[in-house]
Scaffold this motif. Structure first.
Motif, PDB file in Angstrom:
ATOM      1  N   UNK A  12      42.528  90.558  27.938  1.00 41.37           N
ATOM      2  CA  UNK A  12      42.534  89.498  26.906  1.00 41.37           C
ATOM      3  C   UNK A  12      43.280  89.874  25.624  1.00 41.37           C
ATOM      4  N   UNK A  13      43.305  91.167  25.277  1.00 43.78           N
ATOM      5  CA  UNK A  13      43.947  91.550  24.010  1.00 43.78           C
ATOM      6  C   UNK A  13      45.424  91.150  23.987  1.00 43.78           C
ATOM      7  N   UNK A  14      46.044  91.064  25.156  1.00 45.31           N
ATOM      8  CA  UNK A  14      47.466  90.706  25.224  1.00 45.31           C
ATOM      9  C   UNK A  14      47.714  89.266  24.776  1.00 45.31           C
ATOM     10  N   UNK A  15      46.637  88.492  24.667  1.00 41.21           N
ATOM     11  CA  UNK A  15      46.746  87.090  24.278  1.00 41.21           C
ATOM     12  C   UNK A  15      46.246  86.837  22.864  1.00 41.21           C
ATOM     13  N   UNK A  16      45.850  87.907  22.163  1.00 38.89           N
ATOM     14  CA  UNK A  16      45.289  87.728  20.815  1.00 38.89           C
ATOM     15  C   UNK A  16      46.334  88.039  19.748  1.00 38.89           C
ATOM     16  N   UNK A  17      46.138  87.411  18.582  1.00 34.71           N
ATOM     17  CA  UNK A  17      46.998  87.689  17.440  1.00 34.71           C
ATOM     18  C   UNK A  17      46.530  89.000  16.812  1.00 34.71           C
ATOM     19  N   UNK A  18      47.458  89.909  16.593  1.00 31.40           N
ATOM     20  CA  UNK A  18      47.103  91.212  16.023  1.00 31.40           C
ATOM     21  C   UNK A  18      46.901  91.107  14.506  1.00 31.40           C
ATOM     22  N   UNK A  48      54.162  97.638  21.947  1.00 28.05           N
ATOM     23  CA  UNK A  48      53.408  97.040  20.846  1.00 28.05           C
ATOM     24  C   UNK A  48      51.947  97.480  20.956  1.00 28.05           C
ATOM     25  N   UNK A  49      51.273  97.614  19.805  1.00 26.19           N
ATOM     26  CA  UNK A  49      49.904  98.133  19.785  1.00 26.19           C
ATOM     27  C   UNK A  49      48.946  97.375  20.715  1.00 26.19           C
ATOM     28  N   UNK A  50      49.033  96.026  20.818  1.00 27.35           N
ATOM     29  CA  UNK A  50      48.126  95.352  21.753  1.00 27.35           C
ATOM     30  C   UNK A  50      48.265  95.854  23.191  1.00 27.35           C
ATOM     31  N   UNK A  51      49.429  96.393  23.534  1.00 27.21           N
ATOM     32  CA  UNK A  51      49.640  96.916  24.885  1.00 27.21           C
ATOM     33  C   UNK A  51      48.877  98.209  25.136  1.00 27.21           C
ATOM     34  N   UNK A  52      48.370  98.845  24.065  1.00 27.04           N
ATOM     35  CA  UNK A  52      47.473  99.987  24.254  1.00 27.04           C
ATOM     36  C   UNK A  52      46.089  99.626  23.709  1.00 27.04           C
ATOM     37  N   UNK A  56      46.633  95.563  16.428  1.00 31.24           N
ATOM     38  CA  UNK A  56      47.322  95.884  15.170  1.00 31.24           C
ATOM     39  C   UNK A  56      48.765  95.414  15.218  1.00 31.24           C
ATOM     40  N   UNK A  57      49.279  94.966  14.048  1.00 31.27           N
ATOM     41  CA  UNK A  57      50.679  94.537  13.971  1.00 31.27           C
ATOM     42  C   UNK A  57      51.589  95.755  13.825  1.00 31.27           C
ATOM     43  N   UNK A  58      51.783  96.407  14.941  1.00 31.38           N
ATOM     44  CA  UNK A  58      52.549  97.648  14.989  1.00 31.38           C
ATOM     45  C   UNK A  58      53.289  97.714  16.329  1.00 31.38           C
ATOM     46  N   UNK A  59      54.581  98.034  16.254  1.00 29.98           N
ATOM     47  CA  UNK A  59      55.356  98.199  17.491  1.00 29.98           C
ATOM     48  C   UNK A  59      56.396  99.286  17.285  1.00 29.98           C
ATOM     49  N   UNK A  60      56.761  99.938  18.365  1.00 32.86           N
ATOM     50  CA  UNK A  60      57.858 100.904  18.325  1.00 32.86           C
ATOM     51  C   UNK A  60      58.940 100.427  19.288  1.00 32.86           C
ATOM     52  N   UNK A  61      60.182 100.705  18.918  1.00 25.02           N
ATOM     53  CA  UNK A  61      61.339 100.285  19.714  1.00 25.02           C
ATOM     54  C   UNK A  61      62.307 101.457  19.762  1.00 25.02           C
ATOM     55  N   UNK A 148      57.712  91.495  18.758  1.00 20.05           N
ATOM     56  CA  UNK A 148      57.049  90.680  17.722  1.00 20.05           C
ATOM     57  C   UNK A 148      56.218  89.588  18.397  1.00 20.05           C
ATOM     58  N   UNK A 149      56.708  89.058  19.505  1.00 20.52           N
ATOM     59  CA  UNK A 149      55.899  88.118  20.293  1.00 20.52           C
ATOM     60  C   UNK A 149      54.566  88.754  20.704  1.00 20.52           C
ATOM     61  N   UNK A 150      54.611  90.013  21.152  1.00 19.11           N
ATOM     62  CA  UNK A 150      53.374  90.702  21.571  1.00 19.11           C
ATOM     63  C   UNK A 150      52.332  90.691  20.446  1.00 19.11           C
ATOM     64  N   UNK A 151      52.776  90.787  19.199  1.00 14.95           N
ATOM     65  CA  UNK A 151      51.849  90.838  18.063  1.00 14.95           C
ATOM     66  C   UNK A 151      51.213  89.481  17.804  1.00 14.95           C
ATOM     67  N   UNK A 152      51.747  88.444  18.474  1.00 16.63           N
ATOM     68  CA  UNK A 152      51.193  87.092  18.344  1.00 16.63           C
ATOM     69  C   UNK A 152      50.576  86.600  19.656  1.00 16.63           C
TER      70      UNK A 152
END
Ligand code: NI
Length: 175
Positions: A12-18, A48-52, A56-61, A148-152
């Motif tokens: 479910x976290x993958x569908x939540x706004x961070x 993106x943080x939701x993937x772990x 949190x609104x955090x991602x690395x690229x 950025x989509x992942x964070x939303x």
């Protein structure tokens, strides 16, 4: 540093706004380093943080422009660029949109054709909480938009015009 567990659909976290990051402490630095290590190990071009499992609104690229193009034999390998995006906001987009094939570390075994802005500008904080403005285009812009989509709570499959199981020859960078 340590590897973090990547979560998959239908987590479910993958569908939540961070939530925005507010504390730029030692724990955050450790988390960022762990995410970079996890992305490289996967291997992926973004995480993106939701993937772990962190809202949190955090991602690395990390990606080298030209990585997927044919190179001259003696050309130097393309330089990888690493970005840490905290509380990122897209502030400007190009009118031009481009189609590309995306995959996602959290949706194994599927790829999709997704239309993205060819270039974007992003306002974010760096790992020390300092505001930064970034202009990216091409594949880097695509990866930024995917992260950025992942964070939303948005996944590439929501935007894809078609989704399919790739054959072995169809290699797609995952993020
Ligand atoms: Ni993804």
């Amino acid at each position: 540093m340590a590897l973090r567990q990547i979560v998959y659909l239908p987590e479910p976290i993958l569908r939540k706004k961070a939530r925005p990051v507010t504390q730029f402490d030692k724990d955050l630095q450790t988390l960022i380093d762990d995410m970079i290590e996890t992305m490289r190990e996967a291997p992926g071009v973004g995480l993106a943080a939701p993937q772990i499992n962190l809202p949190m609104q955090l991602a690395v690229v990390e990606y080298a422009e030209g990585e997927d193009e044919e190179m001259e034999e003696d050309a130097p390998p393309p330089q990888k660029k690493l970005f840490v995006l905290i509380n990122p906001e897209i502030t400007k987009v190009s009118d031009e949109k481009v189609m590309g094939i995306e995959g996602c570390l959290s949706i194994p075994g599927l790829v999709g054709e997704v239309e993205r802005h060819e270039a974007i500008q992003v306002k974010a904080l760096n790992r020390h909480g300092k505001p930064v403005k970034l202009k990216v285009d091409g594949w880097m812009a695509r990866i930024f938009q995917h992260e950025i989509d992942h964070l939303h709570g948005v996944l590439f499959t929501d935007r894809a015009t078609r989704v399919w199981k790739p054959t072995e020859e169809e290699e797609t960078p995952l993020d």
